[in-house]
Design a protein around this motif. Structure first.
Motif, PDB file in Angstrom:
ATOM      1  N   VAL A   1      47.623 -87.788  42.539  1.00  0.00           N
ATOM      2  CA  VAL A   1      47.050 -88.548  41.529  1.00  0.00           C
ATOM      3  C   VAL A   1      45.861 -89.565  41.756  1.00  0.00           C
ATOM      4  O   VAL A   1      46.128 -90.343  42.748  1.00  0.00           O
ATOM      5  CB  VAL A   1      48.162 -89.225  40.603  1.00  0.00           C
ATOM      6  CG1 VAL A   1      49.101 -88.216  40.232  1.00  0.00           C
ATOM      7  CG2 VAL A   1      49.068 -90.425  41.480  1.00  0.00           C
ATOM      8  N   ALA A   2      44.805 -89.380  41.191  1.00  0.00           N
ATOM      9  CA  ALA A   2      43.834 -90.552  41.233  1.00  0.00           C
ATOM     10  C   ALA A   2      44.082 -91.578  40.173  1.00  0.00           C
ATOM     11  O   ALA A   2      43.906 -91.179  38.950  1.00  0.00           O
ATOM     12  CB  ALA A   2      42.360 -89.732  40.846  1.00  0.00           C
ATOM     13  N   ALA A   3      44.413 -92.568  40.707  1.00  0.00           N
ATOM     14  CA  ALA A   3      45.078 -93.718  39.619  1.00  0.00           C
ATOM     15  C   ALA A   3      44.413 -94.854  40.048  1.00  0.00           C
ATOM     16  O   ALA A   3      44.100 -95.515  40.756  1.00  0.00           O
ATOM     17  CB  ALA A   3      46.617 -94.209  39.846  1.00  0.00           C
TER      18      ALA A   3
ATOM     19  N   LEU B 240      45.989 -91.485  45.006  1.00  0.00           N
ATOM     20  CA  LEU B 240      44.930 -92.203  45.514  1.00  0.00           C
ATOM     21  C   LEU B 240      44.430 -93.208  44.884  1.00  0.00           C
ATOM     22  O   LEU B 240      44.235 -93.123  43.520  1.00  0.00           O
ATOM     23  CB  LEU B 240      43.885 -90.993  45.307  1.00  0.00           C
ATOM     24  CG  LEU B 240      44.495 -89.606  46.000  1.00  0.00           C
ATOM     25  CD1 LEU B 240      43.324 -88.452  45.924  1.00  0.00           C
ATOM     26  CD2 LEU B 240      44.478 -89.705  47.464  1.00  0.00           C
ATOM     27  N   ASP B 241      44.346 -94.474  45.493  1.00  0.00           N
ATOM     28  CA  ASP B 241      44.000 -95.667  44.857  1.00  0.00           C
ATOM     29  C   ASP B 241      42.523 -95.878  44.460  1.00  0.00           C
ATOM     30  O   ASP B 241      41.809 -95.901  45.312  1.00  0.00           O
ATOM     31  CB  ASP B 241      44.552 -96.983  45.427  1.00  0.00           C
ATOM     32  CG  ASP B 241      44.264 -98.405  44.937  1.00  0.00           C
ATOM     33  OD1 ASP B 241      43.546 -98.118  43.690  1.00  0.00           O
ATOM     34  OD2 ASP B 241      44.886 -99.271  45.255  1.00  0.00           O
ATOM     35  N   MET B 242      42.108 -95.532  43.217  1.00  0.00           N
ATOM     36  CA  MET B 242      40.765 -95.559  42.859  1.00  0.00           C
ATOM     37  C   MET B 242      40.009 -96.860  43.104  1.00  0.00           C
ATOM     38  O   MET B 242      38.645 -96.879  42.615  1.00  0.00           O
ATOM     39  CB  MET B 242      40.487 -94.809  41.292  1.00  0.00           C
ATOM     40  CG  MET B 242      40.987 -93.574  41.262  1.00  0.00           C
ATOM     41  SD  MET B 242      40.126 -92.418  42.396  1.00  0.00           S
ATOM     42  CE  MET B 242      38.627 -92.677  42.166  1.00  0.00           C
TER      43      MET B 242
ATOM     44  N   LEU C 149      37.980 -95.808  46.140  1.00  0.00           N
ATOM     45  CA  LEU C 149      37.589 -94.541  46.361  1.00  0.00           C
ATOM     46  C   LEU C 149      36.556 -94.174  45.400  1.00  0.00           C
ATOM     47  O   LEU C 149      36.460 -94.363  44.504  1.00  0.00           O
ATOM     48  CB  LEU C 149      38.634 -93.420  46.448  1.00  0.00           C
ATOM     49  CG  LEU C 149      39.908 -93.614  47.238  1.00  0.00           C
ATOM     50  CD1 LEU C 149      41.055 -92.629  47.019  1.00  0.00           C
ATOM     51  CD2 LEU C 149      39.452 -93.169  48.838  1.00  0.00           C
ATOM     52  N   THR C 150      35.502 -93.568  46.127  1.00  0.00           N
ATOM     53  CA  THR C 150      34.251 -92.803  45.351  1.00  0.00           C
ATOM     54  C   THR C 150      34.786 -91.547  45.078  1.00  0.00           C
ATOM     55  O   THR C 150      35.678 -90.781  45.673  1.00  0.00           O
ATOM     56  CB  THR C 150      32.948 -92.643  46.225  1.00  0.00           C
ATOM     57  OG1 THR C 150      33.323 -92.047  47.400  1.00  0.00           O
ATOM     58  CG2 THR C 150      32.606 -94.085  46.620  1.00  0.00           C
ATOM     59  N   PRO C 151      34.319 -90.671  44.212  1.00  0.00           N
ATOM     60  CA  PRO C 151      34.670 -89.337  43.970  1.00  0.00           C
ATOM     61  C   PRO C 151      34.392 -88.470  45.203  1.00  0.00           C
ATOM     62  O   PRO C 151      35.176 -87.560  45.399  1.00  0.00           O
ATOM     63  CB  PRO C 151      33.486 -89.015  42.797  1.00  0.00           C
ATOM     64  CG  PRO C 151      33.174 -90.107  42.111  1.00  0.00           C
ATOM     65  CD  PRO C 151      33.224 -91.424  43.079  1.00  0.00           C
ATOM     66  N   ALA C 152      33.359 -88.579  46.046  1.00  0.00           N
ATOM     67  CA  ALA C 152      33.328 -87.858  47.019  1.00  0.00           C
ATOM     68  C   ALA C 152      34.655 -87.937  48.232  1.00  0.00           C
ATOM     69  O   ALA C 152      34.982 -87.133  48.958  1.00  0.00           O
ATOM     70  CB  ALA C 152      31.963 -88.289  47.857  1.00  0.00           C
ATOM     71  N   ALA C 153      34.684 -89.533  48.124  1.00  0.00           N
ATOM     72  CA  ALA C 153      36.040 -89.553  49.112  1.00  0.00           C
ATOM     73  C   ALA C 153      37.349 -89.356  48.556  1.00  0.00           C
ATOM     74  O   ALA C 153      38.262 -88.955  49.445  1.00  0.00           O
ATOM     75  CB  ALA C 153      36.316 -91.279  49.350  1.00  0.00           C
ATOM     76  N   VAL C 154      37.496 -89.179  47.130  1.00  0.00           N
ATOM     77  CA  VAL C 154      38.513 -88.436  46.536  1.00  0.00           C
ATOM     78  C   VAL C 154      38.606 -86.931  47.120  1.00  0.00           C
ATOM     79  O   VAL C 154      39.821 -86.603  47.577  1.00  0.00           O
ATOM     80  CB  VAL C 154      38.570 -88.392  44.890  1.00  0.00           C
ATOM     81  CG1 VAL C 154      39.467 -87.513  44.236  1.00  0.00           C
ATOM     82  CG2 VAL C 154      38.723 -89.935  44.708  1.00  0.00           C
ATOM     83  N   CYS C 155      37.743 -86.306  47.225  1.00  0.00           N
ATOM     84  CA  CYS C 155      37.448 -84.832  47.482  1.00  0.00           C
ATOM     85  C   CYS C 155      37.954 -84.976  49.074  1.00  0.00           C
ATOM     86  O   CYS C 155      38.683 -83.844  49.422  1.00  0.00           O
ATOM     87  CB  CYS C 155      36.235 -84.217  47.566  1.00  0.00           C
ATOM     88  SG  CYS C 155      35.455 -84.080  45.818  1.00  0.00           S
TER      89      CYS C 155
END
Length: 370
Positions: A158-160, A187-189, A192-198
């Motif tokens: 979960v990107a939260a 995943l603590d947004m 994190l950038t979108p690339a780091a989420v990946c």
């Protein structure tokens, strides 16, 4: 429950009209498209009530206040509307905002029928003054968790963003999935950038990413980044809070916004009333109405029935919640006391998991029913 103070405005409405206060997010950082749909449903129902003779011959008037997703602004609006002598409050989409408004309405002794907010703990203590048409988050998100489990997913990321609403949703998922072998990775947004989420999704071997974030940003950027990452070609993206329901989603993401399952509070087939209202809402909005527009319409329908039957004294309105039996656009609406829920609750409106069809973005597919 609080015992409300005596107020000159309590128990009556001013002037010739019967007023309902409407709390709606109409500006950023509120979810503006959801607010626009909610208001369209509220306004359509008011127009139809007045076309049918109003409330005992008196016109129904909607007094709208923009909450802009700000709890403090919502509380100030509740205070103002109470002073203006509204018979009841309606609306609100954002759960955290609705919770603040509900607490203030309870303190003032002002009936509040919440349209769309789903947070289970809408008030800290049980109250007679607040009722809700949207399902509780625990009910809808358990259905979503069952959908994930049925689809074979047991490593869910979960990107939260930080929020009571998102934290509550993640807890529902974790509590429901963990005993059944599922793992929820947060995943603590904030960092994190979108690339780091990946990268994190690859590292954690997640098979699903759920978007517990604001719309359109950072939700749209995350979806775009994940869709472009070849390492994540088999990953499913989900959005239980309903971001893909709105036309803005399809406009911003195109085909990248398809096949992202979300919770939708509509029946598989609308009743004749629902079909008629859908047609009128489409004309008003110049696009397909979301389930939020139907929630707005049903809210005024219930309040109008209560005000016709029990009068406009606030205490009588609050006392009438257990007697509600109204045909809404999505089924028969009755309010009851539900375990774990502090307000009067419709248990339950229709709930299903849907997505946008990749072959036709304007068409929704039902994937799972609650």
């Amino acid at each position: 429950m609080n015992t409300p103070p005596t107020s000159p405005a309590a128990g009556r409405t001013e002037g010739s009209s019967v007023r309902i206060g409407a709390l709606v997010p109409l500006t950023r950082p509120g979810w503006v498209e959801a607010g626009r749909h909610l208001l369209a449903g509220l306004e359509l129902a008011v127009r139809e009530v007045n076309d049918a003779g109003g409330i005992a011959g008196r016109p129904l008037e909607l007094v709208v206040r923009d909450t802009a997703a700000d709890p403090n602004r919502a509380v100030a609006a509740v205070d103002e509307l109470a002073r203006l002598g509204v018979a009841a409050l309606a609306g609100e989409y954002h759960s955290v905002v609705a919770r603040a408004a509900a607490a203030r309405a309870d303190a003032l002794g002002l009936p509040f029928l919440c349209s769309s907010a789903v947070l289970d703990a809408l008030t800290e203590e049980p109250t007679e003054w607040v009722a809700r048409l949207a399902p509780a988050q625990s009910q809808g998100w358990k259905i979503y968790a069952d959908f994930l489990r049925g689809a074979g997913h047991n490593r869910i990321a979960v990107a939260a963003e930080p929020s009571v609403y998102w934290a509550s949703g993640a807890r529902v998922l974790r509590d429901h999935l963990a005993p059944r072998g599922g793992t929820v990775i947060e995943l603590d947004m904030r960092g994190l950038t979108p690339a780091a989420v990946c990268d994190a999704l690859v590292d954690h071997r997640a098979t699903v990413l759920l978007l517990l974030v604001g719309n359109p940003e950072p939700a749209v950027s995350i979806v775009t980044s994940v869709r472009r990452d070849r390492r994540l070609a088999e990953l499913m993206i989900g959005a239980p809070a309903g971001q893909p329901e709105f036309a803005e989603w399809a406009r911003l993401l195109g085909e990248d916004g398809a096949a992202i399952p979300f919770l939708r509070y509509l029946p598989e087939r609308l009743s004749p009333l629902g079909v008629r209202v859908a047609t009128a809402l489409r004309e008003r909005l110049a696009e397909a109405p979301s389930f939020v527009a139907f929630e707005g319409y049903d809210t005024v329908t219930v309040l109008a029935d209560v005000l016709r039957s029990h009068g406009t004294v606030r205490a009588r309105t609050a006392a009438s919640w257990p007697h509600v039996a109204v045909e809404g656009t999505r089924g028969q609406i009755r309010l009851s006391r539900t375990p774990g829920i502090s307000v009067w609750q419709w248990a339950w409106p229709p709930i299903h998991v849907a997505d946008r069809d990749p072959a036709e973005l304007g068409r929704f597919r039902i994937l799972h029913s609650g």
